[in-house]
Design an enzyme around this catalytic site. Structure first.
Site, mmCIF file in Angstrom:
data_model
loop_
_atom_site.group_PDB
_atom_site.id
_atom_site.type_symbol
_atom_site.label_atom_id
_atom_site.label_comp_id
_atom_site.label_asym_id
_atom_site.label_seq_id
_atom_site.Cartn_x
_atom_site.Cartn_y
_atom_site.Cartn_z
ATOM 1 N N ASP A 148 0.832 -1.217 0.000
ATOM 2 C CA ASP A 148 0.000 0.000 0.000
ATOM 3 C C ASP A 148 0.860 1.258 0.000
ATOM 4 O O ASP A 148 0.548 2.241 -0.670
ATOM 5 C CB ASP A 148 -0.909 0.021 1.235
ATOM 6 C CG ASP A 148 -1.985 -1.042 1.130
ATOM 7 O OD1 ASP A 148 -2.055 -1.701 0.071
ATOM 8 O OD2 ASP A 148 -2.736 -1.216 2.114
ATOM 9 N N ASP A 161 0.713 4.372 -2.544
ATOM 10 C CA ASP A 161 0.488 5.757 -2.091
ATOM 11 C C ASP A 161 1.592 6.679 -2.587
ATOM 12 O O ASP A 161 1.337 7.822 -2.951
ATOM 13 C CB ASP A 161 0.427 5.814 -0.555
ATOM 14 C CG ASP A 161 -0.817 5.121 -0.032
ATOM 15 O OD1 ASP A 161 -1.733 4.870 -0.841
ATOM 16 O OD2 ASP A 161 -0.857 4.801 1.178
ATOM 17 N N GLU A 163 -27.185 -15.786 -14.455
ATOM 18 C CA GLU A 163 -26.416 -14.850 -13.617
ATOM 19 C C GLU A 163 -27.168 -14.625 -12.315
ATOM 20 O O GLU A 163 -28.271 -15.123 -12.132
ATOM 21 C CB GLU A 163 -26.335 -13.476 -14.298
ATOM 22 C CG GLU A 163 -25.582 -13.432 -15.587
ATOM 23 C CD GLU A 163 -25.881 -12.128 -16.309
ATOM 24 O OE1 GLU A 163 -25.724 -11.049 -15.708
ATOM 25 O OE2 GLU A 163 -26.304 -12.200 -17.465
ATOM 26 N N LYS A 169 -29.115 -11.970 -9.663
ATOM 27 C CA LYS A 169 -29.866 -10.704 -9.706
ATOM 28 C C LYS A 169 -29.429 -9.901 -8.485
ATOM 29 O O LYS A 169 -29.865 -10.142 -7.365
ATOM 30 C CB LYS A 169 -31.365 -11.019 -9.668
ATOM 31 C CG LYS A 169 -32.251 -9.798 -9.639
ATOM 32 C CD LYS A 169 -32.361 -9.184 -11.023
ATOM 33 C CE LYS A 169 -33.383 -8.067 -11.077
ATOM 34 N NZ LYS A 169 -33.067 -6.941 -10.225
ATOM 35 N N ARG A 216 -30.584 4.600 -14.344
ATOM 36 C CA ARG A 216 -31.561 4.137 -15.322
ATOM 37 C C ARG A 216 -32.674 5.170 -15.521
ATOM 38 O O ARG A 216 -33.129 5.390 -16.628
ATOM 39 C CB ARG A 216 -32.135 2.797 -14.842
ATOM 40 C CG ARG A 216 -33.166 2.237 -15.742
ATOM 41 C CD ARG A 216 -33.624 0.867 -15.295
ATOM 42 N NE ARG A 216 -34.671 0.432 -16.190
ATOM 43 C CZ ARG A 216 -35.921 0.800 -16.072
ATOM 44 N NH1 ARG A 216 -36.307 1.575 -15.090
ATOM 45 N NH2 ARG A 216 -36.814 0.383 -16.947
ATOM 46 N N CYS A 239 -30.359 -4.348 36.209
ATOM 47 C CA CYS A 239 -30.185 -5.467 35.277
ATOM 48 C C CYS A 239 -31.355 -6.444 35.452
ATOM 49 O O CYS A 239 -31.672 -6.829 36.582
ATOM 50 C CB CYS A 239 -28.859 -6.172 35.569
ATOM 51 S SG CYS A 239 -28.684 -7.731 34.681
#
Ligand code: 5U1
Length: 699
Positions: free
Chosen positions: A35, A39, A121, A123, A144, A434
């Site tokens: 990483d 960076d 596939e 959904k 959409r 309690c």
């Protein structure tokens, strides 16, 4: 050190390197660069672009978060309408048969004609998105909308690291890719846990999210893309929109393969099958795996695989005739809250739990659902008598997500005395005590939870602590179930964990439903548990914030219990992944005289392990060191945990997912998608006996 002198070439090289490493990391799950190095390259590119703004291109990884807050989203007219999909709500096999019969009828196939080939596939339960790539570069992302016109959400979609800003080896003038933005279940749970903490800390504008789909949809429609960037979104491609200058493969499965080759994330859980039988098998296989998938699905999708046949079939209104979404039982249902109980957990945490009118949700009958804590219960304003939406997805505990807010519900909420019950008040409901041991309850500043202050004096905490101690992944004491623990604690026979090891057959036989054989089995189980590992023992103690992974890290780092007992907070902070809160919790636990006494008693009872085994100080050769294994299916003799432990003891690593970096996939009966992926990637597949052979070479 840079060897390329021109800033333009250097920027191009950096962009290519960073995009390639993002692909390895986010799509293939095979990071090839530390990483810190990623960076460093990123910062170098940022600095170069700051000096030469003309070098800032649309596919530069620095351009994922633009930091501009929009006034609203611009409308985008889809060049090719975004169709929706017909839904088959008959969740049985007959749903698939109806679809196949319809396709055959429309194609005028006789009963003697060969079965139709379908691409199957998942959904995904998310938000449909159109990605427009021009000459391989992402230029626009749109929702959409109504199918004709969507909204321009490019700024937010660019923040999703799985979505390539440039496609690999694509120069087509236009290539639109359609798919679903979604949120993984674990990331959703973490997001909501963080949100709950923020709310508890007084951030009034924060809220928790109802489900991963809402969280994903909300993030995509954020006007401030820096907020979207902080939401853990993912993406799967599943189709095409407008295409210019690219040879579209002749089958849908071929299209998906090509999209994956371009660097787009395509779900591996897919198959090409023949006829209704193939569809039914796929529906059942995925249905069995549904809880284990890392994301929510609400069904599977079947598509006629041949694009030529798809064209012949065409569509009705906005739905193609060549595709259907075959549903599974819903993961959210409406039911009524009969009562709100408060449960006491292992660490004294008091959790409000809604007692529900039983409801079938996510494949099982649910009659309890967590309300998490007082703030959440109040924020959702859940009260006894309310109609609520309950969610059960994966193996996550069922939860009440919201109250149904409609007119009918308002009437329903009126109680016998004519008004809705009072808002939830945990302290008031318990009178400050309690419900199990009567100790005071307390809620510290900045904490979301009320807790019982009774500690192990509280029998509820003791019971939970014992069950945790005995658990499979802890001391693995066979035969110690919750009914037995209830009796042992209620009769005061077991006051501390160490008391378990004083139990003998005669004492146990005095308990209800405890014959001589069961009593002997439990005593044997207790004796067998005495030989353990330091990591298991640490985990079994139930120290707050110390899960299995931390326990393993502690054992590995220190190698002996005594070294951990005497470690300062600063020394604990040196352990992998141990931060200040965890270090403090461990330190406080071991500083308590009563905890020390229990530890001494447990050791006196004969609990032992190999000190230094598996620790950093352990110099014995580890022949499986550096080897990564994935376990799938049911092995004939070893349980998953046993196999994992043996591999880890030999220096190997066990991972949950298959990638090119996996060395071996150990496959047992009914191995599923991991086996398939291993075959696709050419990873070595072995069975249990081959694993045993590898292990025996190691001793
Ligand atoms: N996997 C997948 N989901 N999904 C949703 N494929 C797919 N296709 C869709 C939709 C709405 O629509 C096409 C059939 C047009």
């Amino acid at each position: 050190m840079s060897v390329v002198s021109s800033p333009q070439l250097r920027a191009q090289l950096l962009r290519e390197q960073l995009n390639h490493h993002a692909y390895l990391y986010y799509i293939l799950d095979q990071p090839a660069l530390p990483d810190a190095e990623y960076d460093r390259l990123f910062r170098e590119l940022e600095a170069l672009e700051a000096q030469h703004p003309e070098l800032r291109t649309a596919d530069s990884p620095t351009q994922r978060v633009l930091g501009k807050v929009l006034d609203g989203f611009a409308p985008v007219r889809h060049t090719v309408p975004m169709l929706s999909i017909r839904t088959e709500t008959d969740t049985e096999a007959s749903g698939a048969e109806h679809f196949d019969a319809r396709v055959r009828r429309e194609l005028e196939l006789s009963s003697a004609a060969a079965p139709v080939e379908y691409a199957c596939e998942l959904k995904f339960d998310g938000l449909a998105i159109n990605l427009r790539y021009e000459h391989g570069v992402l230029v626009q992302a749109a929702t959409r909308g109504d199918g004709e016109t969507g909204e321009d959400v490019t700024q937010n979609i660019r923040t999703i690291r799985q979505i390539p800003l440039r496609l690999q080896n694509v120069s087509a003038p236009v290539l639109e890719v359609r798919g679903e933005v979604y949120m993984r279940r674990d990331e959703f749970e973490q997001l909501n846990a963080r949100q709950r903490e923020l709310i508890a800390a007084g951030h009034k504008n924060e809220k928790t999210f109802v489900n991963p789909r809402n969280a994903a949809a909300g993030a995509v429609r954020q006007l401030d893309s820096s907020i979207a960037a902080r939401r853990p979104l993912s993406f799967f491609a599943y189709g095409l929109g407008d295409v210019q200058g690219w040879d579209v493969p002749p089958t849908h499965s071929g299209v998906l393969d090509a999209l994956a080759e371009m660097g787009l994330p395509v779900c591996v859980e897919r198959a090409v099958v023949k006829g209704a039988t193939g569809l039914i098998e796929f529906h059942q296989r995925i249905g069995n795996q549904r809880d284990a998938l890392p994301f929510d699905i609400d069904g599977v999708v079947y598509k006629v695989n041949s694009l030529a046949l798809q064209q012949r079939l065409g569509f009705v209104t906005r739905e193609p005739r060549w595709a259907v979404a075959h549903k599974y039982p819903a993961q959210e249902q409406i039911t009524r809250v009969l009562d709100i109980d408060i449960q006491v957990g292992r660490t004294g945490k008091l959790t409000p739990v809604a007692k529900l009118e039983p409801v079938f949700v996510g494949g099982t009958t649910v009659s309890n659902a967590t309300l998490h804590n007082e703030d959440e219960t109040r924020r959702k304003d859940v009260r006894v008598g309310d109609r609520v939406i309950v969610r059960r997805a994966g193996d996550v505990i069922p939860e009440v997500v919201s109250v149904v807010a409609d007119q009918v519900n308002q009437v329903d909420q009126v109680t016998a005395v004519g008004k809705r019950s009072a808002p939830f008040d945990l302290f008031k409901q318990l009178n400050g005590h309690c419900p199990v041991c009567g100790s005071d309850i307390a809620r510290e500043m900045g904490e979301a939870d009320w807790r019982c202050t009774g500690g192990l004096y509280c029998s509820a905490q003791r019971k939970q602590a014992i069950l945790h101690f005995a658990g499979r992944r802890a001391m693995d004491i066979e035969g110690l179930g919750d009914k037995l623990v209830d009796q042992l604690v209620d009769s005061d026979r077991v006051k501390t964990l160490a008391d378990l090891y004083t139990l003998d057959v005669a004492t146990l036989m005095q308990l209800e439903r405890m014959g001589e054989k069961s009593a002997q089995n439990l005593v044997d189980g207790l004796n067998a548990s005495k030989k353990t590992t330091l990591a298991r023992f640490l985990y079994a103690l139930g120290i707050r914030q110390v899960g299995e992974a931390t326990a393993k890290d502690l054992a590995k780092h220190f190698g002996s219990l005594d070294r951990i007992l005497h470690a300062s907070v600063e020394e604990l902070l040196l352990v992998n992944d141990v931060g200040p809160i965890v270090a403090q919790s461990i330190h406080v636990f071991f500083a308590q005289p009563h905890n020390r006494e229990v530890l001494d008693a447990l050791r006196a009872a004969g609990i032992h392990w190999d000190e230094h085994a598996g620790s950093n100080a352990d110099a014995s050769p580890k022949p499986l060191a550096g080897k990564t294994f994935v376990l799938t299916g049911t092995l004939p003799a070893l349980s998953r945990d046993e196999a994992k432990e043996l591999i880890e003891a030999a220096g190997g690593k066990v991972s949950g997912s298959v990638s090119k970096k996996t060395h071996y996939v150990v496959a047992g009966a009914e191995a599923g998608s991991k086996l398939q992926k291993a075959q696709e990637l050419g990873v070595m597949i072995i069975d249990e006996s081959q694993l045993q052979a590898l292990l025996s070479h190691t001793t």
